[in-house]
Enzyme design. Sequence first.
Site, short mmCIF file in Angstrom:
data_model
loop_
_atom_site.label_atom_id
_atom_site.label_comp_id
_atom_site.label_asym_id
_atom_site.label_seq_id
_atom_site.Cartn_x
_atom_site.Cartn_y
_atom_site.Cartn_z
CE LYS A 210 19.18 48.46 17.08
NZ LYS A 210 19.09 48.58 18.56
N GLY A 262 19.95 58.61 14.82
CA GLY A 262 20.98 58.29 15.81
C GLY A 262 22.17 59.19 15.65
CD GLU A 265 29.90 60.10 16.04
OE1 GLU A 265 28.81 59.83 16.57
OE2 GLU A 265 30.33 61.27 15.92
N GLY A 267 25.55 57.01 11.55
CA GLY A 267 24.91 57.47 10.32
C GLY A 267 25.85 57.41 9.13
CD GLU A 284 15.51 63.36 10.12
OE1 GLU A 284 16.04 64.30 10.74
OE2 GLU A 284 14.80 63.53 9.12
CB CYS A 318 18.03 65.12 17.44
SG CYS A 318 16.32 65.47 17.03
CD GLU A 415 25.24 64.50 18.41
OE1 GLU A 415 24.18 64.95 18.84
OE2 GLU A 415 25.48 63.27 18.36
P1 NDP Z 1 23.52 55.56 18.06
O1 NDP Z 1 23.88 55.98 16.69
O2 NDP Z 1 24.54 54.94 18.90
O3 NDP Z 1 22.33 54.53 18.02
C1 NDP Z 1 21.15 54.74 17.27
C2 NDP Z 1 20.59 53.38 16.91
O4 NDP Z 1 21.51 52.69 16.05
C3 NDP Z 1 20.39 52.44 18.11
O5 NDP Z 1 19.29 51.62 17.85
C4 NDP Z 1 21.68 51.64 18.09
O6 NDP Z 1 21.61 50.43 18.80
C5 NDP Z 1 21.90 51.44 16.62
N1 NDP Z 1 23.27 51.18 16.21
C6 NDP Z 1 24.42 51.32 16.92
N2 NDP Z 1 25.48 51.00 16.16
C7 NDP Z 1 25.00 50.65 14.93
C8 NDP Z 1 25.62 50.23 13.71
N3 NDP Z 1 26.93 50.12 13.59
N4 NDP Z 1 24.82 49.99 12.65
C9 NDP Z 1 23.48 50.13 12.74
N5 NDP Z 1 22.85 50.50 13.88
C10 NDP Z 1 23.60 50.78 14.97
O7 NDP Z 1 22.89 56.84 18.73
P2 NDP Z 1 22.29 56.97 20.16
O8 NDP Z 1 21.38 55.84 20.48
O9 NDP Z 1 23.41 57.23 21.07
O10 NDP Z 1 21.33 58.20 19.98
C11 NDP Z 1 21.75 59.49 20.24
C12 NDP Z 1 22.01 60.22 18.94
O11 NDP Z 1 20.83 60.33 18.15
C13 NDP Z 1 22.43 61.62 19.23
O12 NDP Z 1 23.51 61.90 18.42
C14 NDP Z 1 21.22 62.45 18.86
O13 NDP Z 1 21.53 63.76 18.57
C15 NDP Z 1 20.64 61.67 17.73
N6 NDP Z 1 19.21 61.89 17.53
C16 NDP Z 1 18.80 62.45 16.36
C17 NDP Z 1 17.48 62.74 16.12
C18 NDP Z 1 17.04 63.38 14.83
O14 NDP Z 1 15.88 63.29 14.46
N7 NDP Z 1 17.92 64.05 14.10
C19 NDP Z 1 16.43 62.40 17.12
C20 NDP Z 1 16.96 61.80 18.30
C21 NDP Z 1 18.31 61.55 18.47
P3 NDP Z 1 21.91 50.46 20.39
O15 NDP Z 1 20.77 51.11 21.01
O16 NDP Z 1 22.05 49.08 20.83
O17 NDP Z 1 23.18 51.22 20.55
#
Ligand code: NDP
Length: 512
Positions: A210, A262, A265, A267, A284, A318, A415
Amino acid sequence: MTGLEYGVAGGGPSVSLRGSYGLFIGGSFVPGSAVFKTVSPATEEVLAEVTHAATEDVDRAVAAARQAYERVWSVLPGRERARYLLRIARLLRDRAPELAVIESLDSGKPIRQTRDVDLPLVAAHFFYHAGWADKLAYAGFGAAAAAPPNPTLPNPTLPNQALPNQALPNQALPRPLGVVGQVIGWSSPLLMLAWKIAPALACGNTVVLKPAESTPLTALAFAEICAEAGLPPGVVNIVTGDGQTGQLVAGHPGIDKVAFTGSPEVGKEIAKSAALWGKRFTLELGGTSANIVCADADIEAAARGIVEGVFIRQGHACCASSRVFVAREVHDHLVAAVRRRMAALRSGDPLDEATDIGAVNSRGQLDKITELARSAEADGAVRWSAPHEPPDRGFWFPPTMFARVSEEQRIAREELCWPVLTVSSFATPDEVVDRTNSTRYGLSAGVWTRQGALSAWLAARLRAGVVWANSFGGLDPAVPFGGFQESGFGREGGRHGLEAYLDLPGAWTPDV
Ligand code: NDP
């Protein structure tokens, strides 16, 4: 809806997007019950209608992945899986200019970043993992690593060595995990997809992925590439939707492993639910990565690395280096050099070759950025933003630097993927190590010094998954990437990244 044409300003490839996209399940696009719109963050123009996957759609995707896993993918010889991965890699390379345009449109990242950095890495991940697919049994994983050399084994590096199907003792062989649920964010959409899908397929797993709600288009273009490559139906399934769809994928009982990129929280929620059901998972997550500039550093090189490390992707990474610690003696010199470079950055149309800083990915993200910046000012941090004339429409935030930041302030602790850095000075190496390590995160860091011994000393003490010396942000498929603490755990890339997709000692016999 009808499709629209887009192209790079000043020449380059143009793309036509379909007006609407279904879900990619079992090898073809299928309709779902509801749709949502994905918009260009630079113009707020609707780019396409995308399907929202509900419970029954995710069930179908997981069932398709399970069937493909059992009937085809897990029993296919590694060398055959490698051929599919190579085909995908070549198609990604051939279609890179067009995919870069789609990525820039949907994510807001400048075309120079998507075309010149992200897309070459995307193809490289598939080429790299294709190379592993038929060598997993020889990679020294688990029991195989501990076992004494077996003189009856063929040496795969020598020509004309027969590679019999049953040559390895069963208990020494790595096995795939099964169906993997993968959920990714919006900061580097296609690159995160490549980090997830390439190792999963190389190891013999099938996938339900997804993408983020705000950046689904390159994942859907990738689905077209899987079909074009003749990948067996169900090996890769792409389900679009919001956080609820993500929850359905990550929490599905038919999934054997969850891989997530993502926020910390979400995670943590995923970790709890996976642990409860005994599923494997890798996370990640985000970080507050630091650049440490020592007194003897090449200040111009450090300023360039700092500016590129955070602003060139408008902070959408990230590992963006949002904190700078600089030795007291060179503080003013460095700040002046960074400001000069920040003032020269051009914000604007992500499809313009001359753009350095594109649009913030979504209105929601812009609201979070604006709120945290205001709270930093209220906490006493001093703000300087580069001159910036944002377009009338879209989501924009100027490159910004905060001084007088202490570790207690929210801005130093939280962050956020944003085009903002904080700068403060330090007196001794011990102090800078303590302050760098004082966050809940630990993803990456950069160290700027001419002394090799000092950079090695710092790297050994920093709690960061990756430490770059006199550079920042370089990635390579062969090098594992991942964090400590709330930046997640597990590694992606390299041999370490493969381990996350393998059940090490077991009974599966790959026909290599
Ligand atoms: P989110 O955690 O909000 O979303 C990440 C993904 O999870 C999206 O596809 C999101 O859907 C989905 N999602 C949201 N809620 C849930 C849930 N309860 N259960 C399962 N899946 C869910 O993060 P962001 O999209 O805001 O991304 C930014 C974050 O990602 C930052 O914290 C950044 O630092 C981190 N990041 C980390 C990387 C790494 O490799 N360490 C690389 C890139 C980013 P939807 O899009 O609809 O919200």
